[in-house]
Design an enzyme around this catalytic site. Structure first.
Site, PDB file in Angstrom:
ATOM      1  N   GLU A 150      39.333  32.649  37.264  1.00 14.31           N
ATOM      2  CA  GLU A 150      38.960  34.146  37.449  1.00 14.31           C
ATOM      3  C   GLU A 150      37.875  34.240  38.279  1.00 14.31           C
ATOM      4  O   GLU A 150      36.671  33.839  37.774  1.00 14.31           O
ATOM      5  CB  GLU A 150      39.058  34.678  36.102  1.00 14.31           C
ATOM      6  N   GLU A 158      34.848  36.220  39.373  1.00 15.28           N
ATOM      7  CA  GLU A 158      34.099  37.356  38.939  1.00 15.28           C
ATOM      8  C   GLU A 158      32.622  37.161  39.280  1.00 15.28           C
ATOM      9  O   GLU A 158      32.211  36.214  40.015  1.00 15.28           O
ATOM     10  CB  GLU A 158      33.839  37.209  37.245  1.00 15.28           C
ATOM     11  N   GLN A 197      44.960  31.228  25.495  1.00 17.68           N
ATOM     12  CA  GLN A 197      44.705  32.715  25.230  1.00 17.68           C
ATOM     13  C   GLN A 197      45.666  33.851  24.751  1.00 17.68           C
ATOM     14  O   GLN A 197      45.407  34.463  23.991  1.00 17.68           O
ATOM     15  CB  GLN A 197      43.880  32.944  26.933  1.00 17.68           C
ATOM     16  N   THR A 232      37.804  39.700  36.231  1.00 17.36           N
ATOM     17  CA  THR A 232      38.417  39.314  37.552  1.00 17.36           C
ATOM     18  C   THR A 232      38.258  40.592  38.411  1.00 17.36           C
ATOM     19  O   THR A 232      38.861  41.452  38.203  1.00 17.36           O
ATOM     20  CB  THR A 232      39.908  39.055  36.998  1.00 17.36           C
ATOM     21  N   GLU A 244      47.713  36.609  38.261  1.00 19.63           N
ATOM     22  CA  GLU A 244      48.337  37.561  39.076  1.00 19.63           C
ATOM     23  C   GLU A 244      49.166  37.001  40.257  1.00 19.63           C
ATOM     24  O   GLU A 244      50.168  37.205  40.846  1.00 19.63           O
ATOM     25  CB  GLU A 244      47.142  38.441  39.661  1.00 19.63           C
TER      26      GLU A 244
END
Lengths: 440, 440
Positions: free
Chosen positions: B210, B212, B252, B371, B385
């Protein structure tokens, strides 16, 4: 078969020359010997509770009263309980044995250690050790199922994951405070309980407590990616205490997309004494008996002979004392009596699962077990569950839903078994202070 | 109106006597001057990046090269960047000004500081500061909405709370590692992507990155229960870096009852350099423009004149280099190009909300923004995604869904604006190592 974890320090015949330690009602007989930290004129110190007194371990260590492994453990513990916990259970055990020998009736060490005793009353207790990580789990199916009812097998309705793994989340280490610290009602964003109307930002109207056990970890953990077996997980438990996971329900429910956050980081109160793994050994019980309809225990949490993963019987209670009750001289009113035996997963299973992804868990880690509710309505260990039965009464005639400003919440825990001297976890308490007038 | 936060240290005419700092492609011109920690024979040290070199701040401070407020800041920073961050932004600013003066072309301080320069290449960078708390937020509606579609207003479909507050959760501080640290594929409990079949315990099949931004906080926070205004929140930002919130999607999704836990605590990689609040000042932009159909900004996050709560434009990209690509000599392949401007909430709003319940946020806190996805499919900042569009290709012909063992993921960030010298955040990278064979 005798309990292999019980040793001469648990002998019910042991009595201490500290008179108050021989009272059956004390939490701290010579069979307990929990560790804590306290404030002294000379600086912060490590202590051991005995009856109504504290052994100043920092002072006794500096005076050279210990020898061998106990001396090494005392020296580490004098610097901080995280240092002692890092050394692992054998070190703590050596120190416990030495302390038991010094405090037992007729000990020849009495004159050496007696100058290092002080009264618990009037002593400021501190957080037992710096909290590097705080994890909160949720392992009572009764807590989660209370408002959902039961399934076709008569079991509490819960998200399926709860019966496959000990579910948990990361909490905020800096929010952990020691018993006696005030708890301020937080501001936050919340919605009407029925989810009606626009969310508003204001003082939390639904403040709650959660009665939990805190597990303080030992050791240095294993390298990332390595296995932690159930047996190793069991060796990673330094000790136990009480834990109140204060919960702002309005904030919690509104923000919950990624789990609890600001609804929990207001404060988490722990009791000041860590009751060691060794001290609780006599009170171990078999792991929770899973109903036959439940999924099997997964491979990484399985402990076929239940030698390590055993449960623990701890009688727990929560009591509330309102400002009005205090003024009227009424004692705290018990609102919950439950037992740690109702937990679906054992402490060792919680730790083995926590480490199963390679996460290094070690001394400095504090794990909250989640609300310790049992099946009976009187075993509802937070107000969210209790309120499900409608408003309730406090002595003096007050009606309650959620916690009010001025309420003091007290948690207690007690371990008893025939043939052993009962021990206790002490108290975790906190008083609700009104929200600050900061916005609008 | 000129940007009041821009000062002579941002002057695009400034050039350094360190030649590599004047290359337009460098992340570290004299207008940047980010702080980091590195390993040296003499022990761990604090450094400042300039072109391809590092100023040994610990050495320069000990040599007495700084005066006044800059000397005080350098002395604190030499001990640890948390110490410098605790002093607050004026201290960091004084030090930045002194460094700029010393490193500028023609500086009379050149001979003093030149002996404290070393090559970045071959230097082991360390975590910029000890992470006391790690909070991960989720403030891109595009990230959450990607798989959910759009609502009747054409906006990404998200849980309503996302538009009322910056949603976040507590992460595990000990899981934060510096760029270059390996990332081992974890074991865990997961289910078939369609939720079919019994959950199984095994190596994670759906490993993801992710992209970030990491926000490193400054100051000592405010007492529990106090207000943190948007202005104060803005002053609490020490600086920015890249952050890869590695995600084990199978774990998760299965454990998510109380939010992400073991699916995230495998590792979180940060870039080694903290680019200060002051350095990014020229690249501030207005806060995200909320569609008229969205709820109003709540009182505690409102900043009518947008003076403090401003957003930030940072061009971000993620690239993947597989083991096969490495062997074939192929360069990393860009899988995402996005911008921090798409975030629904600004950094100051995230911090003000974090502190709104009385939680003390301070130096030692690291906040991940979540994200950083934008509206375009090419701006999908994680594979979850991206995979929504089906399998995709790497150069060399490999087909990809999730990360494979041997994949290296590289994040980069760059700030550019006409009239200013571009600066960069450096790189955050990590290589996926195979799961250990520990169970079954």
């Amino acid at each position: 078969m005798p309990n292999p974890l019980v040793n001469p320090t648990h002998d019910p015949e042991l009595r201490s020359w500290v008179g108050s330690a021989n009272d059956r009602a004390t939490d701290f007989p010579i069979q307990n010997l929990p560790f804590g930290r306290f404030r002294a004129a000379e600086g912060d110190r490590t202590g051991v509770a005995i009856g109504e007194l504290i052994v100043d371990l920092t002072g006794a260590s500096a005076a050279g009263l210990f020898a061998g492994a106990a001396a090494e453990a005392a020296k580490a513990g004098a610097q901080g309980l995280d240092q002692l916990a890092r050394l692992g259970l054998p070190a703590a055990s050596a120190l416990r044995f030495a302390l038991s020998t010094m405090l037992v009736d007729g000990s020849r060490h009495r004159t050496g250690i007696e100058p290092f005793l002080r009264e618990q009353r009037g002593t400021d207790m501190l957080l037992p050790m710096p909290v590097r990580h705080f994890t909160d789990m949720c392992v009572s199916t009764f807590h989660i199922g209370r408002r959902r009812g039961t399934d076709s097998n008569g079991q509490p309705l819960c998200p399926p994951a709860m019966r496959h793994i000990p579910v948990g989340y990361d909490g905020r280490p800096g929010s952990v405070v020691v018993s006696g610290s005030p708890v301020r009602r937080p501001w936050g964003t919340w919605q009407h309980p029925e989810g009606e109307g626009e969310p508003q930002f204001g003082p939390e109207p639904r403040l709650d407590y959660e009665l939990e056990i805190g597990i303080w970890l030992a050791g240095t953990g294993k390298d990332g990616g390595s296995t932690t077996t159930i047996g190793e997980a069991s060796e990673a438990i330094f000790g136990y205490g009480l834990l109140n996971d204060w919960s702002a329900r309005g904030i919690q429910f509104f923000e919950t997309m990624l789990g609890p956050f600001l609804g929990k980081s207001i404060a988490t109160t722990v009791s000041p004494w860590i009751v060691t793994s060794e001290a609780v050994a006599p009170f171990r019980i078999p792991a929770f008996v899973r109903p036959p309809c439940d999924p099997p225990v997964p491979v990484h949490l399985d402990d076929a002979d239940d030698r390590h993963a055993g449960g623990l019987a701890i009688a727990l209670e929560a009591a509330i004392e309102s400002a009005a009750m205090r003024e009227a001289g009424l004692p705290p009113h018990r609102v919950c009596a439950t037992d740690f035996r109702h937990m679906y997963w054992t402490p060792a299973q919680m730790i083995a699962h926590h480490a199963s992804n390679g996460c290094v868990v070690a001394a400095g880690d504090l794990i909250g077990t989640g609300t310790c509710s049992g099946p009976d309505p009187a075993e509802a260990a937070c107000l969210l569950e209790r309120n499900f039965g409608g408003p309730w009464q406090l002595p003096g005639g007050e009606t309650r839903g959620w916690l009010e400003d001025g309420d003091r919440v007290l948690l207690r825990g007690r371990l008893e078994r025939p043939g052993y001297v009962p021990i206790g976890l002490g108290t975790a308490e906190g008083l609700i202070e009104p929200a600050l007038q900061v916005f609008g």
